[in-house]
Design a protein around this motif. Structure first.
Motif, PDB file in Angstrom:
ATOM      1  N   ALA A 184      -2.800 144.295  34.166  1.00 41.78           N
ATOM      2  CA  ALA A 184      -2.279 143.245  34.526  1.00 41.78           C
ATOM      3  C   ALA A 184      -0.601 143.723  33.998  1.00 41.78           C
ATOM      4  N   THR A 185       0.242 142.943  34.605  1.00 44.43           N
ATOM      5  CA  THR A 185       1.730 143.167  34.236  1.00 44.43           C
ATOM      6  C   THR A 185       2.260 142.721  32.936  1.00 44.43           C
ATOM      7  N   GLY A 186       3.211 143.449  32.290  1.00 45.26           N
ATOM      8  CA  GLY A 186       3.827 142.766  31.214  1.00 45.26           C
ATOM      9  C   GLY A 186       5.032 142.340  31.332  1.00 45.26           C
ATOM     10  N   VAL A 187       5.792 141.196  30.743  1.00 40.59           N
ATOM     11  CA  VAL A 187       6.865 140.743  31.111  1.00 40.59           C
ATOM     12  C   VAL A 187       8.020 141.805  30.599  1.00 40.59           C
ATOM     13  N   ASP A 188       7.913 142.363  29.822  1.00 43.01           N
ATOM     14  CA  ASP A 188       9.176 143.266  29.090  1.00 43.01           C
ATOM     15  C   ASP A 188       8.472 144.624  28.344  1.00 43.01           C
ATOM     16  N   PRO A 189       9.263 145.618  28.110  1.00 39.28           N
ATOM     17  CA  PRO A 189       8.516 146.743  27.249  1.00 39.28           C
ATOM     18  C   PRO A 189       8.318 146.160  26.028  1.00 39.28           C
ATOM     19  N   ARG A 190       8.784 145.158  25.351  1.00 43.17           N
ATOM     20  CA  ARG A 190       8.479 144.574  23.938  1.00 43.17           C
ATOM     21  C   ARG A 190       7.109 144.131  24.297  1.00 43.17           C
ATOM     22  N   SER A 191       6.815 143.282  25.140  1.00 43.59           N
ATOM     23  CA  SER A 191       5.207 142.654  24.986  1.00 43.59           C
ATOM     24  C   SER A 191       4.348 143.705  25.420  1.00 43.59           C
ATOM     25  N   VAL A 192       4.756 144.658  26.035  1.00 39.42           N
ATOM     26  CA  VAL A 192       3.566 145.698  26.266  1.00 39.42           C
ATOM     27  C   VAL A 192       3.418 146.612  24.944  1.00 39.42           C
ATOM     28  N   THR A 193       4.351 146.987  24.293  1.00 41.96           N
ATOM     29  CA  THR A 193       4.286 147.740  23.322  1.00 41.96           C
ATOM     30  C   THR A 193       3.499 147.110  22.351  1.00 41.96           C
ATOM     31  N   GLU A 194       3.719 146.013  21.851  1.00 37.47           N
ATOM     32  CA  GLU A 194       3.025 145.177  20.815  1.00 37.47           C
ATOM     33  C   GLU A 194       1.809 144.972  21.149  1.00 37.47           C
ATOM     34  N   ALA A 195       1.401 144.881  22.370  1.00 41.94           N
ATOM     35  CA  ALA A 195      -0.019 144.651  22.707  1.00 41.94           C
ATOM     36  C   ALA A 195      -1.041 145.922  22.956  1.00 41.94           C
ATOM     37  N   ALA A 196      -0.236 147.090  23.050  1.00 39.97           N
ATOM     38  CA  ALA A 196      -0.901 148.236  23.408  1.00 39.97           C
ATOM     39  C   ALA A 196      -1.509 149.113  22.125  1.00 39.97           C
ATOM     40  N   ASP A 197      -2.837 149.645  22.159  1.00 41.52           N
ATOM     41  CA  ASP A 197      -3.379 150.340  21.260  1.00 41.52           C
ATOM     42  C   ASP A 197      -2.662 151.772  21.689  1.00 41.52           C
ATOM     43  N   VAL A 198      -2.643 152.247  22.784  1.00 44.94           N
ATOM     44  CA  VAL A 198      -2.011 153.211  22.998  1.00 44.94           C
ATOM     45  C   VAL A 198      -0.994 153.127  24.137  1.00 44.94           C
ATOM     46  N   LEU A 199      -0.028 153.584  23.673  1.00 44.07           N
ATOM     47  CA  LEU A 199       1.422 153.278  24.534  1.00 44.07           C
ATOM     48  C   LEU A 199       2.038 154.442  25.395  1.00 44.07           C
ATOM     49  N   CYS A 200       2.012 154.637  26.548  1.00 44.92           N
ATOM     50  CA  CYS A 200       2.801 155.849  27.162  1.00 44.92           C
ATOM     51  C   CYS A 200       3.936 155.415  28.012  1.00 44.92           C
ATOM     52  N   THR A 201       5.008 156.300  27.507  1.00 48.41           N
ATOM     53  CA  THR A 201       6.252 155.858  27.880  1.00 48.41           C
ATOM     54  C   THR A 201       6.672 156.891  29.251  1.00 48.41           C
ATOM     55  N   LEU A 202       7.031 156.466  30.601  1.00 43.85           N
ATOM     56  CA  LEU A 202       6.837 157.304  31.428  1.00 43.85           C
ATOM     57  C   LEU A 202       8.032 157.272  32.474  1.00 43.85           C
ATOM     58  N   THR A 203       9.220 156.743  31.969  1.00 45.30           N
ATOM     59  CA  THR A 203      10.453 156.559  32.765  1.00 45.30           C
ATOM     60  C   THR A 203      11.305 157.738  32.358  1.00 45.30           C
ATOM     61  N   PRO A 204      12.375 157.904  33.284  1.00 51.16           N
ATOM     62  CA  PRO A 204      13.349 158.816  33.115  1.00 51.16           C
ATOM     63  C   PRO A 204      14.646 158.356  32.337  1.00 51.16           C
ATOM     64  N   SER A 205      14.222 157.511  31.118  1.00 55.59           N
ATOM     65  CA  SER A 205      15.380 156.766  30.467  1.00 55.59           C
ATOM     66  C   SER A 205      16.153 157.473  29.854  1.00 55.59           C
ATOM     67  N   ARG A 206      17.529 157.334  29.719  1.00 54.95           N
ATOM     68  CA  ARG A 206      18.534 158.137  28.949  1.00 54.95           C
ATOM     69  C   ARG A 206      18.434 157.159  27.629  1.00 54.95           C
ATOM     70  N   GLU A 207      18.522 155.781  27.605  1.00 52.36           N
ATOM     71  CA  GLU A 207      18.431 155.210  26.298  1.00 52.36           C
ATOM     72  C   GLU A 207      17.058 154.501  25.959  1.00 52.36           C
ATOM     73  N   PRO A 208      16.858 154.353  24.806  1.00 59.60           N
ATOM     74  CA  PRO A 208      15.564 154.076  24.272  1.00 59.60           C
ATOM     75  C   PRO A 208      15.129 152.948  24.888  1.00 59.60           C
ATOM     76  N   LEU A 209      13.858 152.870  25.373  1.00 66.06           N
ATOM     77  CA  LEU A 209      13.023 151.469  25.864  1.00 66.06           C
ATOM     78  C   LEU A 209      12.360 150.835  24.668  1.00 66.06           C
ATOM     79  N   VAL A 210      11.889 151.585  23.613  1.00 64.91           N
ATOM     80  CA  VAL A 210      10.956 150.902  22.906  1.00 64.91           C
ATOM     81  C   VAL A 210      11.537 151.178  21.445  1.00 64.91           C
ATOM     82  N   ARG A 211      11.477 150.072  20.568  1.00 64.73           N
ATOM     83  CA  ARG A 211      12.225 150.043  19.450  1.00 64.73           C
ATOM     84  C   ARG A 211      11.023 150.117  18.509  1.00 64.73           C
ATOM     85  N   GLY A 212      11.512 150.784  17.196  1.00 66.99           N
ATOM     86  CA  GLY A 212      10.428 151.130  16.236  1.00 66.99           C
ATOM     87  C   GLY A 212      10.044 149.849  15.754  1.00 66.99           C
TER      88      GLY A 212
END
Length: 331
Positions: A184-212
């Motif tokens: 299923a799709t998540g609404v934003d990076p935070r919702s996916v991050t907080e729900a995931a047991d294993v998280l993969c970040t797979l973007t060519p981002s220059r700035e952080p997508l995920v906050r500690g």
């Protein structure tokens, strides 16, 4: 004779070889830890007046019998031309004679070996009970990761987020239809991050997508997508500081990973915080996960030894299946 493999030929050879690629990548990292392979940090080259970068990703392996170099071109200006931002090709030679064994297109090879390294790291670092997989990013690398990670755990759900919701929905449908996983799709990076047991970040981002602050106890993170540039990262400094970090190569991360170089410059991390390499964990020279509550993070910059390992596999598969073009470069 020199083997030439095109992108489509490589795609065909690797389509059903997910387990074989993961085994080859794992063996390569063990060989590095046991000093049976050599992996220098890649030099970066630039052209005056251009923001492009060219990386010569070299490695040599006794067990594989090869030395190899992948020339990676990272050209942000290609986006405006409608061309891939990253392009690469691999040259592999016999470690014994120096004869050119193969010239390979790098696109599929790189994507598949990157996903394989993530799968290997997830096997040894994620909690055995991990059931929710999160993917930030919707491109070909995300598809490769979903395929490579399918066998690492009994996933109950896959959550996907991308900047374009329609692409995220398309990826979720592909994961459900092609891989048979509930996605299923998540609404934003935070919702996916907080729900995931294993998280993969797979973007060519220059700035952080995920906050500690979004990371949860016991989580495993694979930081994969940021290009190998010291000012690019997907995870912020707090996220890195909260995690036990394992890298593919200390020398490469120390030179190319914005994920570690930015918090290092800020004083948030010290070098000892990212000295542990994946091969150290695979050989038992370093521990994997120490507690169920520990947050682990695999910082995947990508290394030439992984390219060499898959080049060896492709040479062998092409020989068995009679695929590719063979030419005499010395003629």
């Amino acid at each position: 004779m020199t083997l030439i493999l095109t992108r489509s030929e490589i795609h065909g050879l690797l389509a059903d070889a997910t387990a074989e690629v993961a085994a080859a990548v794992a063996d390569a990292h063990r060989d590095l830890a046991l000093r049976r392979a050599d992996l220098p940090a890649p030099p970066a080259m630039g052209v005056p007046g251009s923001d492009g970068a060219f990386l010569a990703m070299a490695a040599a392996s006794g067990p594989a019998g090869l030395a190899a170099v992948k020339l990676l071109a990272d050209l942000p200006g290609n986006a405006e031309r409608g061309l891939p931002v990253q392009r690469s090709a691999v040259l592999a030679v016999s470690a014994e004679t120096g004869a050119v064994a193969a010239v390979l297109d790098g696109a599929v090879l790189t994507r598949v070996r990157t996903a394989a390294a993530t799968a290997v790291a997830t096997e040894v670092l994620a909690r055995p009970g991990a059931r929710v997989l999160g993917l930030l990013g919707t491109g070909p690398l995300a598809r490769a990761h979903a395929r490579a990670l399918r066998a690492t755990r009994d996933w109950e759900r896959v959550l996907v987020w991308g900047r374009r919701p329609e692409r995220a929905a398309e990826l979720a449908a592909w994961i459900s239809g092609e891989l048979g996983l509930d996605a299923a799709t998540g609404v934003d990076p935070r919702s996916v991050t907080e729900a995931a047991d294993v998280l993969c970040t797979l973007t060519p981002s220059r700035e952080p997508l995920v906050r500690g602050a979004w990371l949860t106890p016991g989580q495993h993170v694979n930081a994969v997508g940021a290009p190998p540039r010291p000012d690019h990262r997907e995870i912020d400094s707090e996220g890195m500081a909260r995690s036990r970090i394992v890298v593919d190569s200390f020398a490469t991360a120390r030179r190319k990973s914005g994920e570690v170089l930015i918090p290092l410059a800020e004083g948030v991390l010290g070098e000892d915080d990212f000295r542990t390499e994946l091969g150290d964990v695979l050989t038992g020279r370093a521990a994997g996960r120490s507690t169920r509550e520990e947050i682990t993070l695999f910082d995947s910059v990508g290394v030439g030894l992984q390219d060499l390992a898959v080049a060896r596999l492709l040479i062998d598969l092409a020989g068995k299946e009679g695929v590719g073009t063979r030419i005499d470069l010395t003629a």
